[in-house]
Design an enzyme around this catalytic site. Structure first.
Site, PDB file in Angstrom:
ATOM      1  CD  GLU A 215      -3.129  -1.146   2.054  1.00 50.58           C
ATOM      2  OE1 GLU A 215      -3.037  -0.376   3.034  1.00 50.58           O
ATOM      3  OE2 GLU A 215      -4.082  -1.912   1.873  1.00 50.58           O
TER       4      GLU A 215
ATOM      5  CD  GLU B 214      -3.925  -5.992   2.128  1.00 46.81           C
ATOM      6  OE1 GLU B 214      -4.695  -5.101   2.563  1.00 46.81           O
ATOM      7  OE2 GLU B 214      -2.744  -6.114   2.493  1.00 46.81           O
TER       8      GLU B 214
END
Length: 536
Positions: free
Chosen positions: A200, A342
């Site tokens: 991320e 995810e």
């Protein structure tokens, strides 16, 4: 993803926020047998928007995240529960998850790193092992079940996620060196298929004074695309067979929009952390080894953040265009494969169930659909909860039922489970005996003073499926059940009954089920084993 929730009890205090990368000397590990079937044969590579195996067969990774190695515990969460670590992997495989994405932090890789939060009564084989040694065992066991493993550098330290791939205490050189160490450690083990380089990357600072991860901006200190090339090529120099998984950013500029300055040039469309690959078509990641790049966006629902598109009048019809813009175009234009690293939700908001149903439909069905690893197995994810419930044994059937049609089980994972009628007991029209019989094999996994751990594998050698299945056996006097998995295991006197779990009621002809358990007393093999009343 972000924060695990607090857990009750002394062990709970050991669970904190998540972290990330590895440091240790190269260790030779036993290569797992090359996977086949659900996850292909040999190492994987890419062809257009497909992931293919060494024979050219298309492979779809349908996996799950098991976090904890990125936290202060430095190893998998749930090892404090009454469900042994092998039992948890058994369940994942039987549910149909053929790939395990494992987040880690640099802290877990440092020499002298200590794994904590382990129930040594349930997991005596993990006592005294380092985080890397526990990782070795999980990889070896998962490989034996036909699963694949993706390593995810989730955080530089256990303290929290970082917008850039380096921090003041964890340099880019350390990041790359740790990746090379891992690539070397598992260089001969095709269970481990690749590296998710950094979790991320995201914006920081307000435009025009951006300080976060950008895409295509050309600043070597902030351009995530260029950093991914440096790390990816360094890894491929050590292990050219690995896939390189590259996440997106949140805002391509690397900074947050300043909507108050009346300058539209500073305002841009931002997405989830790691979820914005809108510039990857224009500025692709360039690797020195062809056919190794997989783009890996993250995608979440309202339980993580209330994005504007969830409030749109045309929701959920607006979702496919949003996904197309951020990352789906890469797949649809045959540029590269997508492996959604995810995605998840608590499903507390009714809109989130609609979101998940639409997202799964968007990925496509069958082996040619987009790959994914669901967040998460862990029930203690504060943003999403998990597939496992709080006991780390039972399953959230609402989530599982949505994901189930898209799962491709690993070979050895027990076939495709699904919701079927419940019930146990004597053979009947709805609980038949196997036509042709069964076989039973027993393996003692471990033993310690006052107890032992075992696995009983029962194969339906008959010509028809058994639905629901039920296995019984007897133990000598003084042996009592402590815990069981892959079935609802109970004991009455000397007789133990393992009833089919609701997520895997059917035992097809030729299929096997492995029932795991721990028991108190002197180690003893199950005797008089029966499948639905038929002696094995």
């Amino acid at each position: 993803m972000h924060r695990p929730t607090a857990l009750g009890g002394a062990l709970a205090a050991l669970a904190t926020a998540a972290a990330g990368v590895l440091v240790a000397a190269a260790v030779s590990t036993s290569p797992a047998a090359a996977a086949s079937g659900g996850t292909g044969t040999g190492y994987l590579h890419t062809s257009g928007n497909k992931i293919v195996d060494s024979t050219g067969a298309t492979v779809r990774l349908t996996g799950i995240n098991w976090f904890g190695m990125e936290t202060d515990n430095k190893t998998f969460h749930g090892l404090w529960s009454s469900n042994p670590w092998r039992g948890q992997l058994d369940t994942m495989a039987r549910l149909g998850y053929n790939t395990l994405r494992i987040p880690y932090s640099n802290d877990a890789l440092k020499p002298g790193a200590t794994a904590t939060g382990i129930n040594d009564f349930v997991n005596p084989d993990l006592v005294g092992l380092s985080p890397l040694q526990i990782l070795d065992k999980v990889i070896d066991y998962a490989g034996g079940k036909g699963m694949r493993v993706i390593l995810d550098r989730h955080r530089p330290t256990a303290a929290g996620q970082s917008p850039l791939w380096y921090t003041s205490t964890v340099s880019e050189a350390t990041w790359i060196a740790d990746w090379k160490m891992l690539a070397q450690r598992y260089a001969n083990n095709p269970t481990v298929i690749g590296a998710d380089l950094h979790n991320e990357p995201h914006a920081e600072g307000t435009n025009p004074a951006a300080t976060g991860a950008c895409w295509g901006c050309g600043d070597t200190a902030r351009d995530w695309r260029l950093a991914a090339e440096r790390a990816g090529n360094a890894i491929l120099g050590v292990q050219p067979n690995w896939l390189i998984f590259v996440e997106g950013v949140s805002c391509p500029s690397g900074g947050l929009s300043n909507v108050w300055d009346n300058d539209p040039s500073n305002d841009e469309d931002c997405g989830w952390w790691g979820g914005n690959l809108s510039k990857a078509g224009q500025f692709p990641v360039r690797l020195n080894v062809a056919n190794r790049l997989v783009y890996s966006p993250h995608e979440y629902a309202t339980s993580v953040y209330e994005q504007e598109w969830f409030k749109a009048a045309n929701y959920p019809a607006n979702l496919p265009a949003i996904w197309d813009k951020y990352w789906g175009y890469l797949y649809k234009q045959n540029i590269a494969p997508i492996m959604m690293g995810e995605f998840g939700s608590t499903l507390a908001d009714p809109r989130d169930k609609v979101w998940l149903q639409n997202l799964m439909a968007y990925t496509g069905t069958g082996v040619t659909g987009m790959s994914f690893t669901y967040w998460s197995w862990n029930p203690n994810s504060g943003d999403t909860g998990g597939i496992a419930l709080d006991d780390w044994t039972n399953i959230n059937t609402t989530k599982q039922s949505i994901l189930q049609p898209y799962l491709i089980p690993p070979v050895g994972g027990g076939g495709t489970p699904g919701p079927t009628p419940t019930g146990t007991g004597s053979p009947s029209p709805t609980n038949p005996a196997p036509t042709g019989g069964c076989t039973a094999t027993y393996k003692q996994v471990n033993a310690w003073a006052g107890g032992f751990q075992g696995e009983l594998t029962v194969k339906n050698t008959g010509t028809g499926a058994v639905n629901p299945w039920s296995v019984t056996w007897t133990w000598p006097s003084g042996v009592t059940l402590a815990s069981g998995w892959n079935a609802t295991v109970t004991q009455s006197g000397s007789t133990v009954t393992a009833a089919a779990p609701e997520w895997s009621r059917t035992l097809a002809a030729g299929a096997s089920v492995t029932i795991g358990f721990t028991a108190n007393g002197t180690a003893a093999a199950p005797s008089a084993v029966k499948l639905n009343g038929t002696a094995c």
